[in-house]
Every structure is written in structure tokens, then in C-alpha cells.
Design a protein around this motif. Structure first.
Motif, mmCIF file in Angstrom:
data_model
loop_
_atom_site.group_PDB
_atom_site.id
_atom_site.type_symbol
_atom_site.label_atom_id
_atom_site.label_comp_id
_atom_site.label_asym_id
_atom_site.label_seq_id
_atom_site.Cartn_x
_atom_site.Cartn_y
_atom_site.Cartn_z
ATOM 1 N N ASN A 31 0.807 -1.226 0.000
ATOM 2 C CA ASN A 31 0.000 0.000 0.000
ATOM 3 C C ASN A 31 0.841 1.277 0.000
ATOM 4 O O ASN A 31 0.288 2.382 0.066
ATOM 5 N N ALA A 32 2.165 1.128 -0.081
ATOM 6 C CA ALA A 32 3.038 2.309 -0.104
ATOM 7 C C ALA A 32 2.706 3.158 -1.328
ATOM 8 O O ALA A 32 2.784 2.681 -2.462
ATOM 9 N N PRO A 33 2.324 4.418 -1.147
ATOM 10 C CA PRO A 33 1.889 5.247 -2.277
ATOM 11 C C PRO A 33 3.046 5.746 -3.134
ATOM 12 O O PRO A 33 4.144 6.000 -2.639
ATOM 13 N N PHE A 34 2.773 5.872 -4.436
ATOM 14 C CA PHE A 34 3.719 6.514 -5.344
ATOM 15 C C PHE A 34 3.718 8.003 -5.043
ATOM 16 O O PHE A 34 2.669 8.611 -4.842
ATOM 17 N N VAL A 35 4.903 8.605 -5.006
ATOM 18 C CA VAL A 35 5.033 10.028 -4.679
ATOM 19 C C VAL A 35 5.472 10.786 -5.923
ATOM 20 O O VAL A 35 6.523 10.500 -6.498
ATOM 21 N N GLU A 36 4.669 11.747 -6.345
ATOM 22 C CA GLU A 36 4.993 12.586 -7.506
ATOM 23 C C GLU A 36 5.637 13.859 -6.993
ATOM 24 O O GLU A 36 4.958 14.786 -6.554
ATOM 25 N N ASP A 37 6.971 13.893 -6.987
ATOM 26 C CA ASP A 37 7.689 15.046 -6.453
ATOM 27 C C ASP A 37 8.947 15.262 -7.285
ATOM 28 O O ASP A 37 9.959 14.589 -7.104
ATOM 29 N N GLU A 38 8.891 16.209 -8.214
ATOM 30 C CA GLU A 38 10.007 16.457 -9.118
ATOM 31 C C GLU A 38 11.238 17.002 -8.398
ATOM 32 O O GLU A 38 12.355 16.897 -8.901
ATOM 33 N N LYS A 39 11.055 17.594 -7.228
ATOM 34 C CA LYS A 39 12.174 18.214 -6.522
ATOM 35 C C LYS A 39 12.826 17.284 -5.501
ATOM 36 O O LYS A 39 13.812 17.654 -4.868
ATOM 37 N N TRP A 40 12.285 16.078 -5.351
ATOM 38 C CA TRP A 40 12.820 15.155 -4.347
ATOM 39 C C TRP A 40 14.216 14.688 -4.740
ATOM 40 O O TRP A 40 14.467 14.310 -5.886
ATOM 41 N N VAL A 41 15.153 14.711 -3.785
ATOM 42 C CA VAL A 41 16.500 14.182 -3.996
ATOM 43 C C VAL A 41 16.917 13.415 -2.754
ATOM 44 O O VAL A 41 16.482 13.719 -1.640
ATOM 45 N N ALA A 42 17.770 12.421 -2.954
ATOM 46 C CA ALA A 42 18.241 11.621 -1.824
ATOM 47 C C ALA A 42 19.431 12.257 -1.132
ATOM 48 O O ALA A 42 19.696 11.985 0.035
ATOM 49 N N HIS A 43 20.147 13.123 -1.842
ATOM 50 C CA HIS A 43 21.435 13.590 -1.348
ATOM 51 C C HIS A 43 21.348 14.571 -0.186
ATOM 52 O O HIS A 43 22.371 14.939 0.384
ATOM 53 N N ASP A 44 20.138 15.006 0.170
ATOM 54 C CA ASP A 44 20.020 15.878 1.335
ATOM 55 C C ASP A 44 19.468 15.123 2.540
ATOM 56 O O ASP A 44 18.987 15.717 3.494
ATOM 57 N N ARG A 45 19.548 13.769 2.481
ATOM 58 C CA ARG A 45 19.076 12.943 3.591
ATOM 59 C C ARG A 45 19.975 11.712 3.704
ATOM 60 O O ARG A 45 20.800 11.442 2.834
ATOM 61 N N GLU A 46 19.824 10.948 4.774
ATOM 62 C CA GLU A 46 20.636 9.738 4.962
ATOM 63 C C GLU A 46 19.990 8.593 4.187
ATOM 64 O O GLU A 46 18.790 8.343 4.320
ATOM 65 N N TYR A 47 20.788 7.891 3.371
ATOM 66 C CA TYR A 47 20.208 6.833 2.548
ATOM 67 C C TYR A 47 21.233 5.747 2.243
ATOM 68 O O TYR A 47 22.443 5.931 2.386
ATOM 69 N N TYR A 48 20.713 4.602 1.806
ATOM 70 C CA TYR A 48 21.534 3.471 1.393
ATOM 71 C C TYR A 48 21.239 3.199 -0.075
ATOM 72 O O TYR A 48 20.081 3.124 -0.490
ATOM 73 N N SER A 49 22.303 3.062 -0.862
ATOM 74 C CA SER A 49 22.189 2.973 -2.314
ATOM 75 C C SER A 49 22.509 1.555 -2.781
ATOM 76 O O SER A 49 23.651 1.107 -2.691
ATOM 77 N N PHE A 50 21.491 0.847 -3.268
ATOM 78 C CA PHE A 50 21.667 -0.511 -3.780
ATOM 79 C C PHE A 50 21.849 -0.466 -5.296
ATOM 80 O O PHE A 50 21.134 0.254 -5.996
ATOM 81 N N THR A 51 22.793 -1.246 -5.801
ATOM 82 C CA THR A 51 23.024 -1.317 -7.242
ATOM 83 C C THR A 51 22.073 -2.322 -7.874
ATOM 84 O O THR A 51 21.931 -3.443 -7.391
ATOM 85 N N ILE A 52 21.428 -1.895 -8.968
ATOM 86 C CA ILE A 52 20.462 -2.744 -9.668
ATOM 87 C C ILE A 52 20.979 -3.079 -11.060
ATOM 88 O O ILE A 52 21.260 -2.191 -11.857
ATOM 89 N N THR A 53 21.101 -4.370 -11.340
ATOM 90 C CA THR A 53 21.355 -4.844 -12.695
ATOM 91 C C THR A 53 20.328 -5.920 -12.992
ATOM 92 O O THR A 53 20.158 -6.846 -12.208
#
Length: 391
Positions: free
Chosen positions: A222-244
């Protein structure tokens, strides 16, 4: 109508590289612009994005290392090749079937991921250099396992299968809807991740097993899709997984899980952002920390840099001693011209003897310093002083 935000096609971009590129552009205003010795204007079009990169950031066995004395400026060229120099998947890129428009992703998918045949259908290509001349060809079209036909199909061209994706921007309203369209746990393997970025100066890890991560995400239907063109990860703490993913036609894309409860990915051409909540995010992050081992940084692509000393019909010789603080540390590489993606640079005159270039390759360099899997070339400028950006 909201405008979709196109995701970065390259995958991970580290903050340090973005900053370096921005600083380089500032310096370039005080320096003469350089042009690559390109194919004649009537022969090919060039679109080049200049990027400042430290030599130690290039990867690959036997590739450039900190033995180099100067900055290396590389122009990442996107050449629009004449029709005869294009690969089949570069030529034919548009498929319309059952009212859906698919675009080729330019990536091969193994036969083991291909399902039953749909039928023979027309795929269209356009010669951009020759006034957009239209070409059509009939190819076999197949379903892909574990992905909805409405989103992805495979097209068989010259004996190989290539991924085509529905080009319409229609993001799922919830994460559960995305899981309904494809079995993410089967089409994506979360192997490596890093903390707060993906550059060589970050901490990198290999995940022992990703089953629990997908289990948690499946519970966020049920996690909603978020429409936010200004959202960036680099101003918050995050973990980056590589996808192939072969099925999705993605190579080293990114999936971010933020401490404040967001899931972001660029695996579907556009930015997909879901609010999974802090509880789910904390479970994923905690599991990743406790079930992983430290790993070395892996560059997006393997590259070598040097001066071309010889070009034949079968190979290129590239000498990197001109770049070394000690010329005795130099290596001469033999790049085989056994693939159209690299041979076209030599045959067309896009690269010439005496020029400094960067060669991108897949796989490894053998003990004789021979590369049999080169896929592209681009110009480089070596600068010990002011920064010069190729035009």
C-alpha cells in the motif's frame, strides 16, 4: 498534467563528481574550448558532455591508476553513427504492438529469461543523419518471464534477444501495483550497496542475500507513489543498492532506501518514488548492515586511457606512458577490433594515431595486455594546469 521526471540513465552519480564537473565548467570559461578530431560534419553528429575525473576514479584491471600525473578530462561522446556503422539494436528501436509503443533499451537479455513467442512484428528505425529516413524490418517478438507483457517484451535480432519497454509514463499508484507487473525478487538481484552515495570514497558492501529485503518491500503493497520532481536523496541519509537486471534492460541502476522512509529507483526510465515508511526502511537498513561484508568500489565501466600509436584492420595499440609520472611505468595495450561498436571508431576515422583517447571495455584485460571486449572510445584531454572541457 504533471511532467514526469526522467531518471539518470547512467545509474549512480556521486556528489563528488557532480561538484567536480560544476567546478570544471567554471574554469572552462577562462580556457579555450577543445574539439575532438571528429568525423566530418556530413558523416556523423556528435553530442559531448565534458566531465572532470581524477585518474584514480577509472576502474578495471590494468586500467588507469594513481600512477598518472595529471587530471584527465573525458568527453563522453554520444555519436549518431551513419546507418552502416550502427548495430542492429541501434538501428531498430521502435515497436508498436497491441496498441502499445515499446522502445528498445539497447541491452541484450539471455534466452533463459525469454518466454513464449508472441509473433512476427515490424520494428522501425530512423536514419537521423539521412533526414530521418525510415527503415522497417520484421522480427520475432517474445514475452519475458516474470514481467508483464504490457511493460516489457524481447525482440530477436540477428540471433540475440533485446529488451523493449513500454515507453508510456504511467507509474503505478502503489508499490503493490509494481509488484503485480513484475516479480521484482526474480528480475532484480540486490548484490552491492553503499552508504550515502556510490563514489570511490564511500563505504561499499556486498549483501549476503536479498530475500528479506524483497519480503519487507512486498509487505509494503500500500506504499503510495510520490509525484515530487524536486525530491532528492542527497540531502538525507540513505543506502544505495546497485540494480542490474537483464529482464528490465538495466545495467548498474540505483535503488535508494532512505532513513526517513522512502524508496527511490531509476530502473524504469523515470523516477519512481514510494513512501514505504520509516519502519520498513529501518528493517531493510538494519538487515543490510548485519548481513553484508565490506567490498571494493566498482566503477560503472572499465576504462583505459592513453595515446594511440598504431591502428590496423584488426587492432589498436594504445600507450599510456605519456600520462605517467614515470614513463617506465607505461603499458601498451592491444585493443582488438572484433566488435562493430569499437571497430567503427577506427574505420570511420573518429580516432587517429597520435590522439589521446579513453577506451571503454567489458570483461578483463589478459596477461598480454590485450582487450577483446572493447565497446567504445572517447577523446580525453590531459591537463596539469587549467581544466579544459572537450566540446
Amino acid at each position: 498534467m504533471k511532467i514526469p521526471r526522467t531518471a539518470n540513465a547512467v545509474g549512480h552519480i556521486d556528489d563528488d563528481l557532480i561538484t567536480a564537473a560544476a567546478e570544471s565548467k567554471t574554469k572552462a570559461k577562462r580556457s579555450p574550448w577543445l574539439k575532438w578530431g571528429s568525423i566530418a560534419a556530413c558523416f556523423a553528429l556528435l553530442v559531448i558532455a565534458g566531465t572532470a575525473i581524477l585518474p584514480s576514479l577509472f576502474g578495471g584491471d590494468g586500467g588507469t591508476t594513481d600512477k598518472y600525473k595529471d587530471f584527465i578530462q573525458t568527453g563522453e561522446s554520444a555519436i549518431i553513427w551513419p546507418w552502416k556503422y550502427q548495430t542492429v539494436y541501434e538501428k531498430y528501436t521502435e515497436l508498436k504492438y497491441d496498441g502499445i509503443e515499446y522502445l528498445g533499451r539497447g541491452r541484450e537479455v539471455s534466452a533463459s529469461h525469454v518466454g513464449e513467442i508472441i509473433g512476427n512484428h515490424t520494428v522501425v528505425g530512423y536514419d537521423e543523419i539521412n533526414s530521418g529516413k525510415k527503415y522497417t524490418e520484421e522480427f520475432e517478438v517474445y514475452k519475458l518471464k516474470d514481467a508483464a507483457q504490457s511493460q516489457f517484451v524481447a525482440v530477436k535480432m540477428e540471433g540475440k534477444y533485446y529488451v523493449f519497454k513500454n515507453d508510456k509514463y504511467a507509474p503505478p499508484s502503489t508499490l503493490g501495483e509494481l509488484f503485480d507487473l513484475m516479480d521484482l525478487s526474480k528480475v532484480i538481484e540486490l548484490n552491492t550497496f553503499s552508504e550515502n552515495g556510490d563514489g570511490p570514497n564511500k563505504n561499499h558492501f556486498v549483501l549476503n542475500n536479498d530475500d528479506y529485503v524483497w519480503e519487507v518491500l512486498a509487505g509494503c503493497e500500500n506504499a503510495p507513489f510520490v509525484e515530487d520532481e524536486k525530491w532528492v536523496a542527497h540531502d538525507r541519509e540513505y543506502y544505495s543498492f546497485t540494480i542490474t537486471s537483464e529482464t528490465l534492460g538495466v545495467y548498474k541502476g540505483a535503488m535508494y532506501v532512505t532513513v526517513d522512509g522512502y524508496l527511490w529507483t531509476n530502473a524504469f526510465n523515470y523516477q519512481y518514488l514510494f513512501n514505504i515508511g520509516e519502519d520498513a526502511a529501518s528493517k531493510i537498513i538494519k538487515y543490510a548492515k548485519e548481513n553484508s561484508t565490506e567490498a571494493e568500489y566498482e566503477p560503472y565501466q572499465n576504462t583505459i586511457v592513453g595515446k594511440i600509436t598504431e591502428i590496423t584492420d584488426e587492432y589498436i595499440l594504445l600507450d599510456d606512458s605519456i600520462l605517467c609520472a614515470n614513463p617506465d611505468d607505461g603499458i601498451t595495450y592491444k585493443i582488438l577490433l572484433n566488435d562493430l561498436r569499437i571497430s567503427r571508431y577506427a574505420e570511420s576515422g573518429a580516432i587517429r594515431v597520435g590522439e589521446n583517447v579513453q577506451i571503454t571495455y567489458e570483461g578483463e584485460i589478459d596477461e598480454s595486455n590485450t582487450i577483446d571486449s572493447a565497446i567504445s572510445a572517447s577523446d580525453v584531454v590531459i591537463s596539469g594546469g587549467d581544466v579544459l572541457i572537450p566540446e
